[in-house]
Design an enzyme around this catalytic site. Sequence first.
Site, PDB file in Angstrom:
ATOM      1  N   HIS A  89     -22.130  46.145 -25.861  1.00  0.00           N
ATOM      2  CA  HIS A  89     -21.625  45.461 -24.654  1.00  0.00           C
ATOM      3  C   HIS A  89     -20.601  46.292 -23.903  1.00  0.00           C
ATOM      4  CE1 HIS A  89     -23.373  41.361 -25.225  1.00  0.00           C
ATOM      5  NE2 HIS A  89     -23.612  41.904 -26.414  1.00  0.00           N
TER       6      HIS A  89
ATOM      7  N   ASP B   7     -15.323  49.351 -17.939  1.00  0.00           N
ATOM      8  CA  ASP B   7     -15.891  48.085 -18.413  1.00  0.00           C
ATOM      9  C   ASP B   7     -17.379  48.284 -18.629  1.00  0.00           C
ATOM     10  OD1 ASP B   7     -15.837  45.371 -19.075  1.00  0.00           O
ATOM     11  OD2 ASP B   7     -14.588  44.880 -17.345  1.00  0.00           O
TER      12      ASP B   7
END
Length: 462
Positions: free
Chosen positions: A156, A363
């Site tokens: 992720h 991110d």
Amino acid sequence: MSRLVVVSNRVAAVSEAGPAAGGLAIGVLDALKETGGVWFGWSGECLAEASDEPTIETRGNVTYATVSLAKRDYDQYYRGFSNATLWPVFHYRNDLARYDRQEYAGYQRVNRWLAAQLKPLLRPDDVIWVHDYHLIPFAAACRELGIENPIGFFLHIPFPVPQILFTVPPHAELIQALMQYDLVGFQTRVDMQAFLDYVVRAAGGQSDGRSATLDGRTCAVGAFPIGVYPDAIAKAAKACAERKVVRALRDSLHGRALVISVDRLDYSKGLVERFHAFEALLAASPGLHGRVSLLQIAPPTRSDVQSYQLIRRTLEAESGRINGRYAQLDWTPIQYLNRKYERNLLMALLRTARVGCVTPLRDGMNLVAKEYVAAQDPTDPGVLVLSQFAGAAEEMPGALVVNPFNVMQTAEAIERALTMPLDERIQRHASMMAKLRESDLSVWRDAFLNALADAAHVALPA
Ligand code: ADQ
């Protein structure tokens, strides 16, 4: 037909309000509820002794199998190697990372223990989908126990380029461990390429761009950007628009424009730089004083890891300083709230804001960027200001993309967003909604599971 078994560090405690804050929990639960299956992982509980066997609970078509960790396991595996070594390095913050051999040993030990806990629950035709950096050695541990089911891994968070990964002493072992999966999935092609660069250039393996081969072992690779369900978010945001909290927020604005940011309180999310950008905006544009506010919602996470205590103190000091410098009797420039909100309510808060400011320093994807766009009123939408270092930037053509380290550029983008004409806002929003619909959460899940089934030559979970 096979059954889907999801393995992640935390199995989210699901309340009426939905899962706890965190992209993985939200993404996994939505995906699992559609196919049904098993979700296995840590309960979030930490005891003197680890649990003997998983606690099983079935709700709807999902069976939750959870284990408790011993305090030492939590310290070494979770707080230590996962969150004080891998998380900072994978977010390019080697300066915040530490390496401790004992913690790494604990990380491996807990992965082996988790695999052993899962083994009795498995059926021969199960397809196992492992999530995130806590569980890199999980497939290797399963194989050691003779588990032969297809096992896929989805990361992720970003995958760092080799020069950054080299700073983690057991980097070669981590790569060897990833190679034990049938499929390794990343959020973006950039992350996937960083992994392949390591395999090919640093380790002497090969790649055809769709798989990697190292020491005689081949695994499939792919980029699978995680999505949201944009229409469900739009509906929830609209339905909650008249809730008391949302009305209170609107009333408190007295017609001022709102800039909103929602992040877990984490140093990778660029909160300090964002506060500075907002300060730079106020310094450069006195006409905006009293006319715009920044609402930063940031629930604390991992508060027992030292670097998280530090970022929290810094943010408290900076918001106080900036407010002290600019606040007026009837206007507070930065509202800084350390709390969680029920998911639908949060979507309504996003809808209230003229600007969504999503400016992480790094991110994997950033779901808030997608949620902000989905939550807007399509006839009067707000504008997304987005970091070029969020995975989401590859997919959000209508955002104002900024370098979050460039404080002045971010300030100018916020100002441009605040003054953007309606036509342009509508057009930008529509292009992003189309993209969000095209690659929603079910596309992510299906693309990953299809690729896993292909790689392992099995039928899909149904
Ligand atoms: P996170 O780092 O947790 O996820 P993000 O993708 O933004 O980051 O997801 C956070 C989720 O938590 C969002 O759905 C958001 O709405 C929710 N949330 C945040 N603050 C909240 C609050 N105060 N109250 C309630 N809910 C809140 C990791 C990676 C990301 C990746 C996701 C999914 O770091 O890059 O996008 O996994 O793969």
